[in-house]
Design a protein around this motif. Structure first.
Motif, PDB file in Angstrom:
ATOM      1  N   ALA A  56      -0.842   5.967  15.418  1.00  0.00           N
ATOM      2  CA  ALA A  56      -1.143   4.757  15.613  1.00  0.00           C
ATOM      3  C   ALA A  56      -2.509   4.417  15.741  1.00  0.00           C
ATOM      4  CB  ALA A  56      -0.498   4.910  17.198  1.00  0.00           C
ATOM      5  N   GLY A  57      -2.795   3.013  15.484  1.00  0.00           N
ATOM      6  CA  GLY A  57      -3.928   2.318  15.257  1.00  0.00           C
ATOM      7  C   GLY A  57      -4.658   2.513  14.039  1.00  0.00           C
ATOM      8  N   SER A  58      -4.097   3.329  13.100  1.00  0.00           N
ATOM      9  CA  SER A  58      -4.541   3.383  11.693  1.00  0.00           C
ATOM     10  C   SER A  58      -3.753   2.529  10.911  1.00  0.00           C
ATOM     11  CB  SER A  58      -4.167   4.836  11.372  1.00  0.00           C
ATOM     12  OG  SER A  58      -5.145   5.594  11.703  1.00  0.00           O
ATOM     13  N   VAL A  59      -4.241   2.407   9.665  1.00  0.00           N
ATOM     14  CA  VAL A  59      -3.618   1.438   8.659  1.00  0.00           C
ATOM     15  C   VAL A  59      -3.481   1.967   7.216  1.00  0.00           C
ATOM     16  CG1 VAL A  59      -3.631  -0.876   7.627  1.00  0.00           C
ATOM     17  CG2 VAL A  59      -4.176  -0.716   9.763  1.00  0.00           C
ATOM     18  N   CYS A  60      -2.449   1.979   6.710  1.00  0.00           N
ATOM     19  CA  CYS A  60      -2.204   2.396   5.216  1.00  0.00           C
ATOM     20  C   CYS A  60      -2.183   0.999   4.357  1.00  0.00           C
ATOM     21  CB  CYS A  60      -0.956   3.308   5.015  1.00  0.00           C
ATOM     22  SG  CYS A  60      -0.695   3.715   3.432  1.00  0.00           S
ATOM     23  N   VAL A  61      -2.876   1.067   3.417  1.00  0.00           N
ATOM     24  CA  VAL A  61      -3.070   0.036   2.382  1.00  0.00           C
ATOM     25  C   VAL A  61      -2.319   0.533   1.159  1.00  0.00           C
ATOM     26  CG1 VAL A  61      -4.082  -1.895   1.031  1.00  0.00           C
ATOM     27  CG2 VAL A  61      -4.912  -0.959   3.377  1.00  0.00           C
ATOM     28  N   ALA A  62      -1.139  -0.117   0.233  1.00  0.00           N
ATOM     29  CA  ALA A  62      -0.570   0.412  -0.470  1.00  0.00           C
ATOM     30  C   ALA A  62      -0.613  -0.844  -1.676  1.00  0.00           C
ATOM     31  CB  ALA A  62       0.929   0.637  -0.292  1.00  0.00           C
ATOM     32  N   PHE A  63      -0.908  -0.360  -2.535  1.00  0.00           N
ATOM     33  CA  PHE A  63      -0.861  -1.214  -3.979  1.00  0.00           C
ATOM     34  C   PHE A  63       0.313  -0.766  -5.004  1.00  0.00           C
ATOM     35  CE2 PHE A  63      -5.049  -1.895  -2.542  1.00  0.00           C
ATOM     36  CZ  PHE A  63      -5.274  -2.972  -2.928  1.00  0.00           C
ATOM     37  N   SER A  64       1.193  -1.599  -5.346  1.00  0.00           N
ATOM     38  CA  SER A  64       2.219  -1.337  -6.402  1.00  0.00           C
ATOM     39  C   SER A  64       2.479  -2.678  -7.101  1.00  0.00           C
ATOM     40  CB  SER A  64       3.341  -0.711  -5.735  1.00  0.00           C
ATOM     41  OG  SER A  64       4.410  -0.455  -6.800  1.00  0.00           O
ATOM     42  N   GLY A  65       2.069  -2.740  -8.434  1.00  0.00           N
ATOM     43  CA  GLY A  65       2.592  -3.821  -9.035  1.00  0.00           C
ATOM     44  C   GLY A  65       4.015  -3.992  -9.234  1.00  0.00           C
ATOM     45  N   SER A  66       4.707  -3.128  -9.459  1.00  0.00           N
ATOM     46  CA  SER A  66       5.887  -3.026  -9.673  1.00  0.00           C
ATOM     47  C   SER A  66       6.815  -3.267  -8.207  1.00  0.00           C
ATOM     48  CB  SER A  66       6.713  -1.815 -10.329  1.00  0.00           C
ATOM     49  OG  SER A  66       6.316  -0.590  -9.604  1.00  0.00           O
ATOM     50  N   GLY A  67       5.973  -2.803  -7.413  1.00  0.00           N
ATOM     51  CA  GLY A  67       6.860  -2.556  -5.877  1.00  0.00           C
ATOM     52  C   GLY A  67       7.915  -1.472  -5.898  1.00  0.00           C
ATOM     53  N   LEU A 111      -8.238   3.926   7.725  1.00  0.00           N
ATOM     54  CA  LEU A 111      -7.769   3.100   6.898  1.00  0.00           C
ATOM     55  C   LEU A 111      -7.868   4.119   5.481  1.00  0.00           C
ATOM     56  CD1 LEU A 111      -7.009   0.165   6.217  1.00  0.00           C
ATOM     57  CD2 LEU A 111      -9.414  -0.077   5.158  1.00  0.00           C
ATOM     58  N   LEU A 112      -6.490   4.210   5.107  1.00  0.00           N
ATOM     59  CA  LEU A 112      -5.758   4.892   3.828  1.00  0.00           C
ATOM     60  C   LEU A 112      -5.497   3.857   2.833  1.00  0.00           C
ATOM     61  CD1 LEU A 112      -5.440   7.452   2.531  1.00  0.00           C
ATOM     62  CD2 LEU A 112      -3.079   7.385   3.419  1.00  0.00           C
ATOM     63  N   VAL A 113      -5.957   3.934   1.471  1.00  0.00           N
ATOM     64  CA  VAL A 113      -5.772   3.450   0.492  1.00  0.00           C
ATOM     65  C   VAL A 113      -4.819   4.181  -0.572  1.00  0.00           C
ATOM     66  CG1 VAL A 113      -6.350   2.009  -1.589  1.00  0.00           C
ATOM     67  CG2 VAL A 113      -7.673   1.721   0.640  1.00  0.00           C
ATOM     68  N   VAL A 114      -3.571   3.728  -0.664  1.00  0.00           N
ATOM     69  CA  VAL A 114      -2.680   4.362  -1.616  1.00  0.00           C
ATOM     70  C   VAL A 114      -2.152   3.718  -2.829  1.00  0.00           C
ATOM     71  CG1 VAL A 114      -0.123   5.337  -1.575  1.00  0.00           C
ATOM     72  CG2 VAL A 114      -1.803   5.585   0.397  1.00  0.00           C
ATOM     73  N   ALA A 115      -2.407   4.133  -4.043  1.00  0.00           N
ATOM     74  CA  ALA A 115      -2.053   3.380  -5.311  1.00  0.00           C
ATOM     75  C   ALA A 115      -1.825   4.630  -6.488  1.00  0.00           C
ATOM     76  CB  ALA A 115      -3.187   2.715  -5.614  1.00  0.00           C
ATOM     77  N   ASN A 116      -0.787   4.342  -7.157  1.00  0.00           N
ATOM     78  CA  ASN A 116      -0.562   5.180  -8.187  1.00  0.00           C
ATOM     79  C   ASN A 116      -0.185   4.581  -9.570  1.00  0.00           C
ATOM     80  OD1 ASN A 116      -0.364   8.221  -6.600  1.00  0.00           O
ATOM     81  ND2 ASN A 116       0.697   6.566  -5.295  1.00  0.00           N
ATOM     82  N   GLY A 117      -0.104   5.466 -10.649  1.00  0.00           N
ATOM     83  CA  GLY A 117       0.458   4.903 -11.787  1.00  0.00           C
ATOM     84  C   GLY A 117      -0.763   3.739 -12.377  1.00  0.00           C
ATOM     85  N   LEU A 118      -0.413   2.690 -12.957  1.00  0.00           N
ATOM     86  CA  LEU A 118      -1.082   1.519 -13.308  1.00  0.00           C
ATOM     87  C   LEU A 118      -1.967   0.890 -12.100  1.00  0.00           C
ATOM     88  CD1 LEU A 118       1.053   0.327 -16.080  1.00  0.00           C
ATOM     89  CD2 LEU A 118      -1.341   1.891 -16.603  1.00  0.00           C
ATOM     90  N   SER A 119      -1.467   1.074 -11.007  1.00  0.00           N
ATOM     91  CA  SER A 119      -2.214   0.464  -9.904  1.00  0.00           C
ATOM     92  C   SER A 119      -3.590   1.277  -9.225  1.00  0.00           C
ATOM     93  CB  SER A 119      -1.190   0.211  -8.874  1.00  0.00           C
ATOM     94  OG  SER A 119      -0.280  -0.797  -9.081  1.00  0.00           O
TER      95      SER A 119
END
Length: 309
Positions: free
Chosen positions: A203-214, A159-167
């Motif tokens: 395959a079998g892994s998940v990336c969770v992305a956060f982006s307020g602006s999208g 599980l990888l969590v990705v977030a940048n900027g204000l997120s």
């Protein structure tokens, strides 16, 4: 992808507009932005008079209403009347209690006049305004999307969590909470490190992305890298049909508490997103049953050992 409202049928028109407006066609966006800017005038308009006001065709007004999830403009007008009535009732109740959210507050004056009392009054008003809109944070969510999101957290090999900027603080907080719940998570502050890790997921892994602006470029690049690796991508954002949603397999849309894309950029708040993600972790712990509870008990043991007697 058709741009129409997919969230709760009880969601207020303003919430639907805030979530969908950036993705609508230019003429439809002009219609919904005009409605949001002057709802009192909009409820007095027919589809034709609104079209003349905005400078578009009548069919554009009808399409805009349908994009917001209504059968037509008459249904949207009714929803606007109901929304305004509810807001008036809430404001009246606030005034009666001596702490209404329509002004600066009982502490007196405006923020520009200075003074601790004035700042505190403004703070109270803004917190009250946020509280009044909390129901809107889940208006665009569907049971299917929430279930799929939480199940993805539980079943992922990596599980990888990705977030940048204000997120970025959201991503860090989410990763720490999941780790505390017994779910190992990878999280990197550097955008290039995010892309490298995402490309190696598989395959079998998940990336969770956060982006307020999208629309954060670094986050989009990491999501693309994760998809290229064969991993599943899930995301949390504030705007439906954004670039982030188009890349994700599952997207949770949490409308901005500020009410518009402009407010999201100028008066950015991640309060709604933070609230939802905290409770998503709680849901994750619940579906894990004994594993989730044991992980949290282990965390409490560590915390207790770190406290001075």
């Amino acid at each position: 992808m058709t741009t129409t409202w997919q969230g709760s049928p009880d969601a207020r028109p303003s919430v639907r507009i805030a979530s969908l407006a950036p993705a609508l066609q230019r003429t439809e966006r002009r219609v919904v932005e005009a409605i949001a800017a002057d709802r009192d005038r909009a409820v007095e308009c027919t589809a034709q008079s609104l079209a003349e006001w905005v400078g578009v065709g009548r069919t554009t007004v009808i399409r805009a209403a349908q994009s917001l999830g209504y059968d037509g403009y008459p249904q949207l007008r009714v929803a606007l009347v109901q929304e305004l009535a509810l807001e008036s009732a809430a404001a009246a109740a606030g005034d009666a209690s001596g702490g209404g959210a329509s002004g600066i507050g009982a502490e007196g004056g405006s923020l520009s006049e200075g003074g601790a009392a004035s700042i505190l009054g403004t703070l109270r008003v803004r917190i009250a305004q946020l509280a009044a809109r909390l129901d809107d944070t889940v208006a665009a969510l569907t049971p299917e999307a929430v279930d799929a999101f939480v199940q993805a957290l539980d079943s992922a090999d990596r599980l990888l969590v990705v977030a940048n900027g204000l997120s970025s603080p959201l991503g860090l907080d989410f990763a720490m909470r999941l780790n505390s719940a017994g779910r190992p998570v990878e999280q990197f502050a550097d955008p290039m490190a995010q892309q490298i890790a995402a490309r190696q997921l598989g395959a079998g892994s998940v990336c969770v992305a956060f982006s307020g602006s999208g629309a954060n470029r670094a986050t989009l690049d990491a999501m693309s890298a994760a998809r290229a690796s064969g991993a599943r991508v899930v995301a949390i954002t504030s705007f439906a049909r954004s670039a982030v949603e188009k890349l994700a397999d599952v997207t949770l849309v949490v409308p901005p508490v500020g009410g518009s894309f402009h407010d999201e950029l100028i008066h950015t708040s991640r309060a709604a997103l933070m609230l939802v993600t905290e409770h998503l972790v709680d849901a994750f712990v619940e579906i894990r049953g004994d594993r989730g509870r044991e992980a949290r008990a282990a965390v409490l043991t560590v915390l207790a050992g770190a406290l001075e007697e």
